[in-house]
Motif scaffolding. Structure first.
Motif, PDB file in Angstrom:
ATOM      1  N   LEU B 150      48.072  48.715  43.542  1.00 15.54           N
ATOM      2  CA  LEU B 150      48.115  49.371  42.214  1.00 15.54           C
ATOM      3  C   LEU B 150      48.101  47.995  41.138  1.00 15.54           C
ATOM      4  O   LEU B 150      47.508  48.188  40.259  1.00 15.54           O
ATOM      5  CB  LEU B 150      49.004  50.369  42.160  1.00 15.54           C
ATOM      6  CG  LEU B 150      48.670  51.446  41.301  1.00 15.54           C
ATOM      7  CD1 LEU B 150      47.491  52.153  41.450  1.00 15.54           C
ATOM      8  CD2 LEU B 150      50.119  52.529  41.313  1.00 15.54           C
ATOM      9  N   LEU B 153      45.147  45.816  40.942  1.00  8.49           N
ATOM     10  CA  LEU B 153      43.847  46.587  40.256  1.00  8.49           C
ATOM     11  C   LEU B 153      44.121  46.632  38.954  1.00  8.49           C
ATOM     12  O   LEU B 153      43.206  46.479  38.173  1.00  8.49           O
ATOM     13  CB  LEU B 153      43.618  47.943  40.979  1.00  8.49           C
ATOM     14  CG  LEU B 153      43.145  47.822  42.403  1.00  8.49           C
ATOM     15  CD1 LEU B 153      43.367  49.327  42.827  1.00  8.49           C
ATOM     16  CD2 LEU B 153      42.030  47.639  42.171  1.00  8.49           C
ATOM     17  N   ALA B 154      45.436  46.925  38.245  1.00  6.19           N
ATOM     18  CA  ALA B 154      45.630  47.090  37.025  1.00  6.19           C
ATOM     19  C   ALA B 154      45.541  45.512  36.219  1.00  6.19           C
ATOM     20  O   ALA B 154      45.096  45.533  35.077  1.00  6.19           O
ATOM     21  CB  ALA B 154      47.011  47.627  36.644  1.00  6.19           C
ATOM     22  N   ASP B 156      43.227  43.542  37.188  1.00 13.29           N
ATOM     23  CA  ASP B 156      41.854  43.068  37.383  1.00 13.29           C
ATOM     24  C   ASP B 156      40.890  43.436  36.245  1.00 13.29           C
ATOM     25  O   ASP B 156      40.591  44.456  35.845  1.00 13.29           O
ATOM     26  CB  ASP B 156      41.370  43.934  38.412  1.00 13.29           C
ATOM     27  CG  ASP B 156      40.132  43.295  39.144  1.00 13.29           C
ATOM     28  OD1 ASP B 156      39.433  42.555  38.348  1.00 13.29           O
ATOM     29  OD2 ASP B 156      39.562  43.932  40.141  1.00 13.29           O
TER      30      ASP B 156
END
Lengths: 158, 158
Positions: B150, B153-154, B156
Motif C-alpha cells: 500500500l 503504491l501510494a 508510485d
C-alpha cells in the motif's frame, strides 16, 4: 478525420490517478474500535483481555483516561517468558510508554499511518484526540485495516 | 476547432486501471523469507526463535522438511498462560496443523493472499511448493507485506 471531442487527456496515468485516490483515504475511514486497559491491571488480565477482545494490541490509560502506554502481543509474550507471577505484575511495568508511542489522528491520511507502521515496525497505532493534559484514545488502526484497504481497492471497478 | 489526436479514451477510469495493476502483482513480488522450526522443538525454544528472528509467525516442518503446522504469536501466548513447563511441551501439541493450514503459492495473485488473510483472520500465510509427499515452505506473506504494498503504491507516481 473527425475531431475527437468530449474526452480530456489529463496528463495523468492510471497509477497516478490511483495514488491520488489513495491519498484521499483518511484514518477515520478504516479505523477500528480501540481496546483499552487501566495501567494498574495485571499482565495476566491484559492477556485475557487481548484474547477476549481478539485484538493484537491493547492501549493503556491512566486515571484521567489519557493514553499512557501500548501493549503488543510481543510485549506480553516477552513478559510471560519471565519468572514473575503474571498476576502480580501491573502492565505499566512492561508497556511501551509515553512519549515513545507513535500515534495518529482520525483526519490523518491512511497512507501516513501505513508508513508509520512500517517505519516503526509495529502492528497498530492509537488514533488519538488531544485532551486537557494528554491524549484520549478514540480508535485503532492496524495492519489488518491496511490489508482490508488493499482488498477493497482491488474490488473497486468503478 | 482543431481535432485532438494522439490520445485514446480507453473507457477505463483510474480506479479500474489501478485495480488491473494490483491484479498483476504476484505473491513472489513481495514475499518474505520463512522461519521454520522442527515439530519436536519445545514451545519455549519456538518463542525464543520468534524473538530472535523477529517474526510473528513460525512454520513447523516434519522430518521430511514438509509443512506440518503453523505457530502464531497468539498460539504461543495462549500456551504460555498454561501451567505446563514450556520447555517440556513440543510445538506439535499446540500448533495449527495440516490440513487446517491456509497456504498460497508464489505465482498466486497478491490480492488473493490478502483476501485469505482477512477471511481466515490470520497474520501470515506460508508460500508453498508441492513436494513428493506434502508441501515445502518457500516463503511467507504477511499483513506487513500488504501494508508495504500500500505504501509503495501510494508513492508510485509514474
Amino acid at each position: 478525420a473527425r475531431p475527437r471531442v468530449g474526452y480530456f487527456y489529463t496528463g495523468r496515468s492510471g497509477s497516478e490517478l490511483f495514488s491520488q485516490k489513495l491519498k484521499q483515504i483518511k484514518v477515520k475511514d478504516y479505523q477500528s474500535i480501540p481496546v483499552v486497559v487501566d495501567e494498574n491491571v495485571s499482565v495476566y488480565d491484559a492477556i485475557c483481555t487481548m484474547f477476549l477482545e481478539d485484538v493484537g494490541t491493547l492501549f493503556v490509560v491512566n486515571g484521567k483516561s489519557d493514553l499512557a502506554g501500548v501493549l503488543s502481543r510481543k510485549d506480553l509474550l516477552r513478559a510471560s517468558l519471565g519468572k514473575q507471577d503474571l498476576n502480580e505484575v501491573p502492565v505499566h511495568i512492561i508497556m511501551t510508554r509515553m512519549p515513545n508511542i507513535t500515534m495518529c489522528e482520525k483526519d490523518d491520511l491512511l497512507i501516513e499511518a501505513a508508513q508509520k507502521l512500517i517505519e516503526k515496525q509495529i502492528d497498530a497505532l492509537p488514533v488519538v484526540k488531544k485532551s486537557e493534559e494528554g491524549y484520549e484514545v478514540i480508535g485503532r488502526i492496524t495492519k489488518t485495516n491496511m490489508t482490508r484497504v488493499l482488498v477493497e481497492l482491488a474490488r473497486d471497478e468503478r
